[in-house]
Write an enzyme that holds these catalytic residues in place. Structure first.
Site, PDB file in Angstrom:
ATOM      1  CB  ILE A   4      41.222  41.075  40.373  1.00 19.54           C
ATOM      2  CG1 ILE A   4      42.115  42.173  40.954  1.00 19.54           C
ATOM      3  CG2 ILE A   4      41.663  39.686  40.754  1.00 19.54           C
ATOM      4  CD1 ILE A   4      42.061  42.270  42.486  1.00 19.54           C
ATOM      5  CB  CYS A   5      45.407  41.304  38.331  1.00 21.90           C
ATOM      6  SG  CYS A   5      47.170  41.427  38.001  1.00 21.90           S
ATOM      7  CG  HIS A   6      47.613  39.708  34.035  1.00 27.86           C
ATOM      8  ND1 HIS A   6      48.286  40.257  35.109  1.00 27.86           N
ATOM      9  CD2 HIS A   6      48.349  39.996  32.942  1.00 27.86           C
ATOM     10  CE1 HIS A   6      49.393  40.839  34.670  1.00 27.86           C
ATOM     11  NE2 HIS A   6      49.455  40.701  33.364  1.00 27.86           N
ATOM     12  CB  SER A  40      39.937  45.236  41.070  1.00 23.74           C
ATOM     13  OG  SER A  40      38.790  45.746  41.723  1.00 23.74           O
TER      14      SER A  40
END
Length: 168
Positions: A102-104, A151
């Protein structure tokens, strides 16, 4: 039940660790927090969460885990150059086991050269990096492509956790 590896370093996005970790445990699965050094205290970016690395990446075997979760924030940046981290995710991927980032989090997949031909999402400012790594970028709350679950941000955690628990 499944055994899940959470790859973590300082600067993780607090809720992107806490929410999936708590939900995995609540669902009856086993979870290990894996860092660069066993026993190291890892602090969240927001200062709300703190975890202790239960195992060092140098002492774990990818074959012992059924899935990997890579929380975002600055944590992936702090892990992505470690050869043991890259070997671990490469082995998990080669075995076709789920990798949820998720994210980075996808930065680790980029550094391991695992995005060629894949479709993922990430923190939106990483779009060009994702494309340059050979993946198709989709701006959606969750993207599932084979064994990858990705995500964008903390707002996407419900969809991220839903898809993670489905594969576990």
């Amino acid at each position: 039940m499944s055994k899940v590896a959470f790859l973590l370093a300082n600067g993780f996005e607090d809720s992107e660790m806490k929410v999936p970790y708590d939900e995995v445990i609540k669902a009856g699965h086993e979870a290990d927090i894996i860092g660069l050094k066993k026993g190291e205290t890892l602090e969240g970016k927001q200062g709300n969460e703190s975890y202790t690395a239960e195992k060092a990446i140098s002492e774990v075997n990818a074959g012992d885990y059924d899935a990997v979760v890579i929380p975002g924030g600055s944590s992936p940046e702090n892990l992505r150059l470690d050869t043991d981290i890259l070997s671990f995710v490469t082995e998990v991927n080669s075995a076709g086991k789920p990798i949820a980032a998720i994210c980075h989090g996808p930065q680790i997949l980029m550094s391991a050269d695992l995005l060629q031909g894949r479709t993922i999402t990430s923190y939106p400012p990483l779009k060009d990096d994702v494309i340059n790594a050979g993946a198709e970028f989709k701006d959606e709350e969750v993207v599932v492509d084979g064994n990858y679950i990705t995500s964008r941000t903390p707002q996407d955690e419900p969809a991220f956790v839903r898809e993670l628990l489905k594969v576990l």
